[in-house]
Structure formats: C-alpha cells, structure tokens
Write an enzyme that holds these catalytic residues in place. Structure first.
Site, PDB file in Angstrom:
ATOM      1  N   ILE A  41       0.820  -1.213   0.000  1.00 49.07           N
ATOM      2  CA  ILE A  41       0.000   0.000   0.000  1.00 49.07           C
ATOM      3  C   ILE A  41       0.862   1.274   0.000  1.00 49.07           C
ATOM      4  CG2 ILE A  41      -0.252   0.351   2.510  1.00 49.07           C
ATOM      5  CD1 ILE A  41      -3.300   0.619   1.984  1.00 49.07           C
ATOM      6  N   ASN A  98      11.505  -8.762   7.037  1.00 48.28           N
ATOM      7  CA  ASN A  98      11.740  -8.147   8.341  1.00 48.28           C
ATOM      8  C   ASN A  98      11.260  -9.097   9.430  1.00 48.28           C
ATOM      9  OD1 ASN A  98      12.670  -5.715   7.145  1.00 48.28           O
ATOM     10  ND2 ASN A  98      10.552  -5.103   6.764  1.00 48.28           N
ATOM     11  N   VAL A 107       3.734  -6.165  10.543  1.00 50.96           N
ATOM     12  CA  VAL A 107       2.547  -7.014  10.354  1.00 50.96           C
ATOM     13  C   VAL A 107       2.897  -8.461  10.739  1.00 50.96           C
ATOM     14  CG1 VAL A 107       0.821  -7.846   8.720  1.00 50.96           C
ATOM     15  CG2 VAL A 107       1.710  -5.514   8.502  1.00 50.96           C
ATOM     16  N   HIS A 111       5.784 -12.248   5.551  1.00 51.08           N
ATOM     17  CA  HIS A 111       5.693 -11.719   4.184  1.00 51.08           C
ATOM     18  C   HIS A 111       7.081 -11.330   3.715  1.00 51.08           C
ATOM     19  CE1 HIS A 111       5.117  -8.492   7.092  1.00 51.08           C
ATOM     20  NE2 HIS A 111       5.779  -7.710   6.262  1.00 51.08           N
ATOM     21  N   HIS A 113       9.061  -8.864   1.085  1.00 53.44           N
ATOM     22  CA  HIS A 113       8.949  -7.692   0.213  1.00 53.44           C
ATOM     23  C   HIS A 113       9.754  -7.989  -1.043  1.00 53.44           C
ATOM     24  CE1 HIS A 113       7.602  -4.765   3.458  1.00 53.44           C
ATOM     25  NE2 HIS A 113       8.068  -5.760   4.190  1.00 53.44           N
TER      26      HIS A 113
END
Ligand code: 5GP
Length: 127
Positions: A41, A98, A107, A111, A113
């Site tokens: 986002i 991360n 979060v 995930h 990136h």
C-alpha cells in the site's frame, strides 16, 4: 506501531489475515495453493509486492521452524514465480524479510517484500 514479537501467537485478525480471507481489499498480483501476493500500500520502489504464505505463520522464525516441507517449497517457488511474472529477473530485484523488533516487522503474518524496477542501492541506509 508495535513491533512484532517473532514468538507471539498467530493473530487471525491481523491485517494480512483479513486480506487473505478477502475481508479487506488488495491489489492482487498472484495466488496459488501456498502463497498470495499483492502490491504494498506504500510502495518504496516502482515494483513493491508482498508475497505471503497462506498458512498461519507469524514470522520467518515461525515458518522455518514449523511449516511443512511442502509449504516451504510452495512459498519459495511462488516468490520466484512472482518475480518472473513481473519480468524482474533480467534487471534484478531485492527480497526483504523483516523479523521482529530489530528487523522492523510490523505485520504479524510472514511476508517477503519483493522490490524492483530501479537499482536498489546499498543494502542498508547508514542510520
Ligand atoms: P513489515 O514492516 O511488517 O515488513 O511491512 C509491512 C508492510 O505492509 C509495509 O510495507 C506496509 O506498507 C504494508 N501494509 C500495511 N498495511 C497494508 C494494507 O492494508 N495493504 C497493503 N497492501 N499493504 C499494507
């Protein structure tokens, strides 16, 4: 925002769990049995896509310790597939994951990136 504790229990209401369930919108890029990918986002490169395993894993630590070999293979292959689908391989790209407080994870659903579309520069900023 509160940094993620890599050992915290999985929170089914975290923002990426809600995106995976379809409760929140996203700009989807890819989906298969093991992984889901969508545009970040707040992109920091021309291409900034987040690739998630579909399983309930908080962090790389959790995933690498507890996911099945099938889940791990499926996720790793999906990251490569997304990069190829986005035509990033020839120019190159960067993967970032991360983990926890020092890693800057916000979060609490694992995930990666996937960043591309320009030269990424030094691996870390000086500060
Ligand atoms: P982290 O610091 O946890 O590795 O990165 C979280 C990433 O998720 C950030 O780059 C942030 O911009 C992105 N993000 C946070 N909330 C949303 C959201 O609701 N939708 C999308 N597409 N990305 C989000």
């Amino acid at each position: 925002m509160t940094p993620v504790d890599p050992h915290q229990p999985y929170d089914d209401d975290n923002i990426f769990a809600r995106i995976l369930r379809g409760d929140l919108p996203c700009e989807k890029v890819y989906e298969d049995d093991w992984a889901f990918a969508f545009h970040d986002i707040a992109p920091v490169a021309d291409t900034h896509v987040l690739v998630l395993p579909k399983g309930r894993y908080v962090s790389w630590d959790d995933f690498s310790a507890n996911a099945s070999a099938e889940e791990i293979a499926g996720f790793v292959r999906a990251v490569g597939t997304v990069a190829r689908d986005l035509d990033l391989v020839d120019a190159g790209y960067r993967l970032i994951n991360n983990i926890g407080k020092d890693g800057g994870q916000i979060v609490p659903h694992l995930h990666v990136h996937l960043l591309g579309g320009r030269a990424m520069g030094p691996m870390l900023s000086a500060n």
